[in-house]
Design a protein around this motif. Structure first.
Motif, PDB file in Angstrom:
ATOM      1  N   VAL A 162       0.836  -1.194   0.000  1.00  0.00           N
ATOM      2  CA  VAL A 162       0.000   0.000   0.000  1.00  0.00           C
ATOM      3  C   VAL A 162       0.873   1.248   0.000  1.00  0.00           C
ATOM      4  O   VAL A 162       1.930   1.285   0.631  1.00  0.00           O
ATOM      5  N   ASP A 163       0.467   2.272  -0.729  1.00  0.00           N
ATOM      6  CA  ASP A 163       1.185   3.544  -0.758  1.00  0.00           C
ATOM      7  C   ASP A 163       0.264   4.597  -1.361  1.00  0.00           C
ATOM      8  O   ASP A 163      -0.844   4.293  -1.803  1.00  0.00           O
ATOM      9  N   GLU A 164       0.751   5.827  -1.386  1.00  0.00           N
ATOM     10  CA  GLU A 164      -0.031   6.929  -1.963  1.00  0.00           C
ATOM     11  C   GLU A 164       0.858   7.836  -2.779  1.00  0.00           C
ATOM     12  O   GLU A 164       2.066   7.830  -2.647  1.00  0.00           O
ATOM     13  N   HIS A 194      -4.436   6.797  -3.591  1.00  0.00           N
ATOM     14  CA  HIS A 194      -4.121   5.732  -2.639  1.00  0.00           C
ATOM     15  C   HIS A 194      -4.260   4.410  -3.390  1.00  0.00           C
ATOM     16  O   HIS A 194      -5.314   4.135  -3.971  1.00  0.00           O
ATOM     17  N   ILE A 221      -3.381   0.001  -3.490  1.00  0.00           N
ATOM     18  CA  ILE A 221      -2.824  -1.267  -3.024  1.00  0.00           C
ATOM     19  C   ILE A 221      -2.568  -2.100  -4.273  1.00  0.00           C
ATOM     20  O   ILE A 221      -3.452  -2.244  -5.123  1.00  0.00           O
ATOM     21  N   GLY A 240      -5.539   4.629   3.695  1.00  0.00           N
ATOM     22  CA  GLY A 240      -5.103   3.254   3.874  1.00  0.00           C
ATOM     23  C   GLY A 240      -6.157   2.390   4.530  1.00  0.00           C
ATOM     24  O   GLY A 240      -6.373   1.233   4.147  1.00  0.00           O
ATOM     25  N   LEU A 288      -8.821   1.479   2.034  1.00  0.00           N
ATOM     26  CA  LEU A 288      -8.349   0.461   1.097  1.00  0.00           C
ATOM     27  C   LEU A 288      -8.306  -0.917   1.744  1.00  0.00           C
ATOM     28  O   LEU A 288      -8.661  -1.918   1.120  1.00  0.00           O
ATOM     29  N   VAL A 313       0.149  -7.108   4.100  1.00  0.00           N
ATOM     30  CA  VAL A 313       0.310  -5.872   3.337  1.00  0.00           C
ATOM     31  C   VAL A 313       1.507  -5.114   3.892  1.00  0.00           C
ATOM     32  O   VAL A 313       1.628  -4.933   5.103  1.00  0.00           O
ATOM     33  N   ALA A 344       3.663  -1.547   4.091  1.00  0.00           N
ATOM     34  CA  ALA A 344       3.410  -0.110   4.018  1.00  0.00           C
ATOM     35  C   ALA A 344       4.679   0.642   4.400  1.00  0.00           C
ATOM     36  O   ALA A 344       5.644   0.047   4.891  1.00  0.00           O
ATOM     37  N   TYR A 356       2.371   5.608   7.502  1.00  0.00           N
ATOM     38  CA  TYR A 356       1.101   5.080   8.001  1.00  0.00           C
ATOM     39  C   TYR A 356       1.177   4.910   9.521  1.00  0.00           C
ATOM     40  O   TYR A 356       2.140   4.357  10.051  1.00  0.00           O
TER      41      TYR A 356
END
Length: 205
Positions: free
Chosen positions: A33-35, A63, A65, A88, A91, A105, A107, A111
């Motif tokens: 996960v990231d943005e 955002h 995943i 996050g 998602l 997941v 990250a 986060y």
């Protein structure tokens, strides 16, 4: 089915085929996960954008995943002022419903602990991958795949900025960009860039 649903259906079918082509099950067990914050164009309403104070960007935030091949599993577009953790959590909730096979997941440090707690609540182990304390660029274990995905998106001129009047339309454009990426690879028009050795083992994805 509306155009948005059709877009996502086409994208998901291509993703399933791409995963099978690389010897993976259609349903992954691990994800990242990231943005990404991007500037908006002049036609985007003020109410639909915001300021990412950390990156000093006024616009929207994507955002994502992805699986460990960098293929999108869940996409959310918000104002850039929405915190990474808030996106996050949304998602992760979506992932638990649409991809229940995902149990891990990765990250980054942006986060908050609340995301890890939220993940545990929906059956997903969220692990933060810290950046090394060294100068210069360092690809992060496991997380580099989603950073590359954002790079793929930025190769599409329509996504260098967010030109769309609604976040839902922005989300659809991301799905179309990824669909284009996968269809070109599947038809041999472009070589995949993920056939390199990584620390992510196929048996855990």
């Amino acid at each position: 089915m509306g155009s948005g649903g059709t877009t996502e259906l086409v994208h998901d079918l291509l993703r399933d085929k791409t995963r099978r082509t690389h010897g993976r099950s259609t349903e992954p067990t691990a994800a990242v996960v990231d943005e990404q914050s991007v500037k908006t164009s002049g036609n985007v309403a003020e109410t639909s954008q915001g300021n990412d104070a950390g990156k000093k960007i006024k616009g929207r935030k994507r955002h994502l995943i992805t699986d460990t091949l960098g293929l999108a599993l869940a996409v959310l577009v918000t104002a850039a002022s929405v915190h990474d953790s808030a996106g996050g959590k949304q998602l992760l909730t979506e992932m638990a419903a649409t991809h229940p096979s995902v149990s891990k997941v990765w990250a980054d440090g942006g986060y908050l602990a609340s995301v890890l707690q939220h993940g545990a609540g929906v059956g997903i182990d969220v692990e933060v991958v810290q950046r090394p304390h060294v100068k210069g660029f360092q690809p992060l274990p496991k997380r580099w795949v989603i950073e590359r995905t954002f790079g793929w998106l930025m190769q599409h001129r329509r996504l260098v900025r967010d030109y769309e009047t609604s976040p839902q339309r922005s989300r659809a454009m991301i799905h179309w960009a990824m669909a284009n990426k996968m269809s070109r690879e599947l038809t041999g028009e472009s070589a995949p860039t993920w056939r390199i050795e990584t620390d992510i083992q196929p048996t855990t994805t």
